[in-house]
Design a protein around this motif. Structure first.
Motif, PDB file in Angstrom:
ATOM      1  N   UNK A  54     -28.679 -27.673 -25.175  1.00  0.00           N
ATOM      2  CA  UNK A  54     -28.407 -28.541 -24.172  1.00  0.00           C
ATOM      3  C   UNK A  54     -28.964 -29.732 -24.319  1.00  0.00           C
ATOM      4  N   UNK A  55     -30.164 -29.829 -24.972  1.00  0.00           N
ATOM      5  CA  UNK A  55     -30.731 -30.965 -25.148  1.00  0.00           C
ATOM      6  C   UNK A  55     -29.934 -31.944 -26.095  1.00  0.00           C
ATOM      7  N   UNK A  56     -29.455 -31.441 -27.228  1.00  0.00           N
ATOM      8  CA  UNK A  56     -28.512 -32.421 -28.103  1.00  0.00           C
ATOM      9  C   UNK A  56     -27.225 -32.746 -27.521  1.00  0.00           C
ATOM     10  N   UNK A  57     -26.822 -31.684 -26.434  1.00  0.00           N
ATOM     11  CA  UNK A  57     -25.489 -32.365 -25.824  1.00  0.00           C
ATOM     12  C   UNK A  57     -25.766 -33.366 -24.740  1.00  0.00           C
ATOM     13  N   UNK A  58     -27.038 -33.228 -24.131  1.00  0.00           N
ATOM     14  CA  UNK A  58     -27.434 -34.433 -23.151  1.00  0.00           C
ATOM     15  C   UNK A  58     -27.611 -35.686 -23.903  1.00  0.00           C
ATOM     16  N   UNK A  59     -28.279 -35.482 -24.985  1.00  0.00           N
ATOM     17  CA  UNK A  59     -28.508 -36.860 -25.981  1.00  0.00           C
ATOM     18  C   UNK A  59     -27.150 -37.355 -26.268  1.00  0.00           C
ATOM     19  N   UNK A  60     -26.364 -36.776 -26.718  1.00  0.00           N
ATOM     20  CA  UNK A  60     -24.903 -37.238 -27.136  1.00  0.00           C
ATOM     21  C   UNK A  60     -24.213 -37.574 -25.996  1.00  0.00           C
ATOM     22  N   UNK A  61     -24.030 -37.118 -24.888  1.00  0.00           N
ATOM     23  CA  UNK A  61     -23.416 -37.756 -23.553  1.00  0.00           C
ATOM     24  C   UNK A  61     -24.174 -38.887 -23.316  1.00  0.00           C
ATOM     25  N   UNK A  62     -25.405 -38.894 -23.205  1.00  0.00           N
ATOM     26  CA  UNK A  62     -26.115 -40.181 -23.231  1.00  0.00           C
ATOM     27  C   UNK A  62     -26.022 -41.361 -23.955  1.00  0.00           C
ATOM     28  N   UNK A  63     -25.704 -41.141 -25.407  1.00  0.00           N
ATOM     29  CA  UNK A  63     -25.278 -42.035 -26.190  1.00  0.00           C
ATOM     30  C   UNK A  63     -24.030 -42.375 -25.895  1.00  0.00           C
TER      31      UNK A  63
END
Length: 128
Positions: free
Chosen positions: A63-72
């Motif tokens: 979930x944290x990785x997906x959130x970072x990818x979406x933020x980027x």
């Protein structure tokens, strides 16, 4: 034999105490039943709960990785939109400038043609 107010008050207090005690015993019996049901559910699903608790850190990492990818991705999209709007503005400004320059050339050519036309018309009138 008479009943005094003190005896009546003690009887009422004792009656309330007995009633509250009975209600507390009933509530405790229900609470014990609920706890037994919860223990039964936990015993039946203990393996599933353990598996879920073991995979929970991995899920949170995903979930944290997906959130970072979406933020980027959002930051890149914002930068792209800013660059695109700047490019569109510059292109529109350039087109406007070129159009104004073209119109100025057309006006100059038209004035030149008008001057030549008037020159020949005036020459023709002088001959007459």
């Amino acid at each position: 034999m008479y009943i005094t107010l003190t005896d009546l008050a003690w009887f009422i207090i004792f009656s309330f105490a007995v009633a509250i005690s009975i209600l507390l015993i009933i509530a405790l019996a229900h609470l014990i039943g609920v706890i037994k049901k919860i223990n039964t559910i936990l015993d039946k699903n203990g393996d599933n709960i353990d598996k879920t608790l073991k995979t929970l850190p991995k899920v949170m990492d995903n979930v944290n990785e997906a959130t970072e990818i979406i933020k980027d991705g959002l930051y890149k999209t914002e930068d792209t939109i800013d660059a695109l709007s700047t490019t569109v503005f510059n292109t529109a400004s350039s087109v406007q400038n070129k159009t104004e320059t073209l119109l100025n050339y057309i006006i100059i050519v038209a004035e030149f043609a008008k001057g030549i036309y008037e020159f020949f018309v005036n020459k023709r009138e002088e001959r007459k």
